[in-house]
Write a protein that holds these residues in place. Structure first.
Motif, PDB file in Angstrom:
ATOM      1  N   VAL A 207      24.226  82.142 -18.946  1.00  0.00           N
ATOM      2  CA  VAL A 207      24.067  81.704 -17.634  1.00  0.00           C
ATOM      3  C   VAL A 207      23.282  80.588 -17.609  1.00  0.00           C
ATOM      4  CG1 VAL A 207      22.983  82.396 -15.548  1.00  0.00           C
ATOM      5  CG2 VAL A 207      24.302  84.020 -16.600  1.00  0.00           C
ATOM      6  N   VAL A 208      23.648  79.457 -16.773  1.00  0.00           N
ATOM      7  CA  VAL A 208      22.723  78.083 -16.854  1.00  0.00           C
ATOM      8  C   VAL A 208      22.437  77.867 -15.446  1.00  0.00           C
ATOM      9  CG1 VAL A 208      22.701  75.853 -17.621  1.00  0.00           C
ATOM     10  CG2 VAL A 208      24.101  77.444 -18.924  1.00  0.00           C
ATOM     11  N   VAL A 209      21.249  77.461 -15.167  1.00  0.00           N
ATOM     12  CA  VAL A 209      20.587  76.896 -13.963  1.00  0.00           C
ATOM     13  C   VAL A 209      20.228  75.436 -14.108  1.00  0.00           C
ATOM     14  CG1 VAL A 209      18.865  77.130 -12.216  1.00  0.00           C
ATOM     15  CG2 VAL A 209      19.746  79.222 -13.323  1.00  0.00           C
ATOM     16  N   TRP A 210      20.802  74.605 -13.153  1.00  0.00           N
ATOM     17  CA  TRP A 210      20.530  73.223 -13.354  1.00  0.00           C
ATOM     18  C   TRP A 210      20.247  72.864 -11.830  1.00  0.00           C
ATOM     19  CZ3 TRP A 210      25.422  75.314 -13.812  1.00  0.00           C
ATOM     20  CH2 TRP A 210      26.448  74.712 -12.974  1.00  0.00           C
ATOM     21  N   MET A 211      19.658  71.515 -11.693  1.00  0.00           N
ATOM     22  CA  MET A 211      19.199  71.013 -10.581  1.00  0.00           C
ATOM     23  C   MET A 211      20.257  70.069 -10.006  1.00  0.00           C
ATOM     24  SD  MET A 211      15.553  69.118  -9.558  1.00  0.00           S
ATOM     25  CE  MET A 211      14.661  70.919  -9.570  1.00  0.00           C
ATOM     26  N   LEU A 212      20.573  70.152  -8.871  1.00  0.00           N
ATOM     27  CA  LEU A 212      21.692  69.227  -8.280  1.00  0.00           C
ATOM     28  C   LEU A 212      20.772  67.881  -7.790  1.00  0.00           C
ATOM     29  CD1 LEU A 212      23.552  71.768  -5.963  1.00  0.00           C
ATOM     30  CD2 LEU A 212      24.232  70.911  -8.195  1.00  0.00           C
ATOM     31  N   ALA A 213      21.515  66.844  -7.380  1.00  0.00           N
ATOM     32  CA  ALA A 213      20.876  65.733  -7.001  1.00  0.00           C
ATOM     33  C   ALA A 213      20.186  65.917  -5.731  1.00  0.00           C
ATOM     34  CB  ALA A 213      22.027  64.557  -6.789  1.00  0.00           C
ATOM     35  N   SER A 214      20.573  66.857  -4.924  1.00  0.00           N
ATOM     36  CA  SER A 214      19.841  67.143  -3.997  1.00  0.00           C
ATOM     37  C   SER A 214      18.261  67.712  -3.954  1.00  0.00           C
ATOM     38  CB  SER A 214      20.807  68.033  -2.952  1.00  0.00           C
ATOM     39  OG  SER A 214      20.795  69.363  -3.528  1.00  0.00           O
ATOM     40  N   GLY A 215      18.119  68.196  -5.223  1.00  0.00           N
ATOM     41  CA  GLY A 215      17.022  68.988  -5.618  1.00  0.00           C
ATOM     42  C   GLY A 215      16.939  70.573  -5.496  1.00  0.00           C
ATOM     43  N   ASP A 216      18.410  71.108  -5.247  1.00  0.00           N
ATOM     44  CA  ASP A 216      18.520  72.255  -5.151  1.00  0.00           C
ATOM     45  C   ASP A 216      18.901  72.802  -6.414  1.00  0.00           C
ATOM     46  OD1 ASP A 216      17.893  72.427  -2.179  1.00  0.00           O
ATOM     47  OD2 ASP A 216      20.141  71.941  -1.648  1.00  0.00           O
ATOM     48  N   LEU A 217      18.653  74.078  -6.535  1.00  0.00           N
ATOM     49  CA  LEU A 217      18.951  74.883  -8.015  1.00  0.00           C
ATOM     50  C   LEU A 217      20.128  75.495  -7.862  1.00  0.00           C
ATOM     51  CD1 LEU A 217      15.738  76.554  -9.199  1.00  0.00           C
ATOM     52  CD2 LEU A 217      16.725  74.415  -9.798  1.00  0.00           C
ATOM     53  N   HIS A 218      21.122  75.386  -8.825  1.00  0.00           N
ATOM     54  CA  HIS A 218      22.518  75.809  -8.949  1.00  0.00           C
ATOM     55  C   HIS A 218      22.760  76.596 -10.197  1.00  0.00           C
ATOM     56  CE1 HIS A 218      26.488  75.922  -7.650  1.00  0.00           C
ATOM     57  NE2 HIS A 218      27.100  75.447  -8.476  1.00  0.00           N
ATOM     58  N   THR A 219      23.765  77.441 -10.323  1.00  0.00           N
ATOM     59  CA  THR A 219      23.960  78.174 -11.403  1.00  0.00           C
ATOM     60  C   THR A 219      25.464  78.366 -11.518  1.00  0.00           C
ATOM     61  OG1 THR A 219      23.459  80.340 -12.505  1.00  0.00           O
ATOM     62  CG2 THR A 219      23.722  80.536 -10.153  1.00  0.00           C
TER      63      THR A 219
END
Length: 269
Positions: A207-219
């Motif tokens: 499971v990976v969590v990354w930050m979108l260009a909007s600043g929101d976290l996504h997984t």
């Protein structure tokens, strides 16, 4: 009356029209300035467009239902938990879904948001994680709720929550991150506890969590690529148009987890 003597000079001719303008000196074109503008525009396009390149490559790759079925058949019978979880995530990529991050009152345990009137699935990125684990008999709704109930102060207070809520707690990426951390499931690339994009650091089912260009976290869940790209790290995630099987986006990774279920005791930290 005496006649006016004839003149051999032409009389004054009246000119009707715009007043003649003095010609302004022409400036030589500044070719250097034009190139500077083009270079600045190209640099901006590269900076903001770079994260989209992997997504464009993904659409050019053969990420079809048929190639997903081939990979699912290869992974589903594996003795490795992560590969079976990757197969479950790939299975979700074939299910039509409507993006919906609304709050719903759902059943407990094994609760899920209601389907649409035309029987399509609803949800967001976190729901994909929960459903993939649930396919293997692991209910993150229960596990997260039980841990939050015992350790409420250890979880983020980002939503003005005053008490555990089994309807939504497991559907928030920050809570999933904290649960995986407490379950000692966080994966680091080295002793300095850094998270990298090195391909050898990732395995199917992570499971990976990354930050979108909007600043929101996504997984999302790491899976192999299709066909000849089997050795590449791809991901199944839901960014608003339903679960997708795509090349791993080039965004900043915020968390990397390898959780195999309740057999891993939750640490009191």
């Amino acid at each position: 009356m005496a006649k006016r003597p004839k003149s051999h000079h032409l009389g004054t001719i009246e000119y009707i029209g715009p007043r003649p303008q003095a010609k302004k000196p022409q400036r030589k074109p500044n070719f250097l300035g034009g190139w500077v503008v083009l270079l600045i525009a190209a640099a901006a396009a590269w900076h903001f467009g770079k994260p989209l390149i992997p997504l464009v490559r993904a659409q050019q790759a053969v990420a079809s239902v048929e190639s997903a079925d081939v990979l699912i058949n290869q992974l589903a019978g594996s003795v490795n938990f992560g590969e079976r979880l990757a197969a479950a995530a790939l299975q979700r990529s074939k299910v039509p879904s409507v993006y919906d991050k609304s709050y719903y009152k759902i059943a407990y345990p094994n609760g899920d948001v209601p389907t649409t009137p035309d029987n399509r699935s609803r949800g967001m990125a976190e729901d994909l994680i929960v459903r993939s684990y649930r396919f293997l008999g692991i209910d993150l709704q229960v596990l997260v709720h039980e841990d939050i109930s015992k350790n409420f102060s250890s979880y983020p207070r980002l939503w003005d929550s005053r008490e555990p809520d089994s309807n939504i707690d497991h559907r928030r990426v920050q809570n999933l991150q904290r649960f995986f951390q407490r379950a000692n499931a966080e994966v680091f690339a080295g002793p300095d506890k850094t998270v990298t994009r090195n391909a050898t650091d990732f395995k199917p089912g992570d499971v990976v969590v990354w930050m979108l260009a909007s600043g929101d976290l996504h997984t999302g869940i790491v899976v192999p690529g299709p066909g000849e790209r089997h050795d590449e790290n791809w991901v199944v995630h839901d960014l608003g148009s339903g679960p997708k099987w795509e090349v791993f986006p080039d965004y900043q990774i915020q968390g990397h987890y390898r959780y195999t279920g309740p057999a891993l005791e939750v640490a009191g930290r």
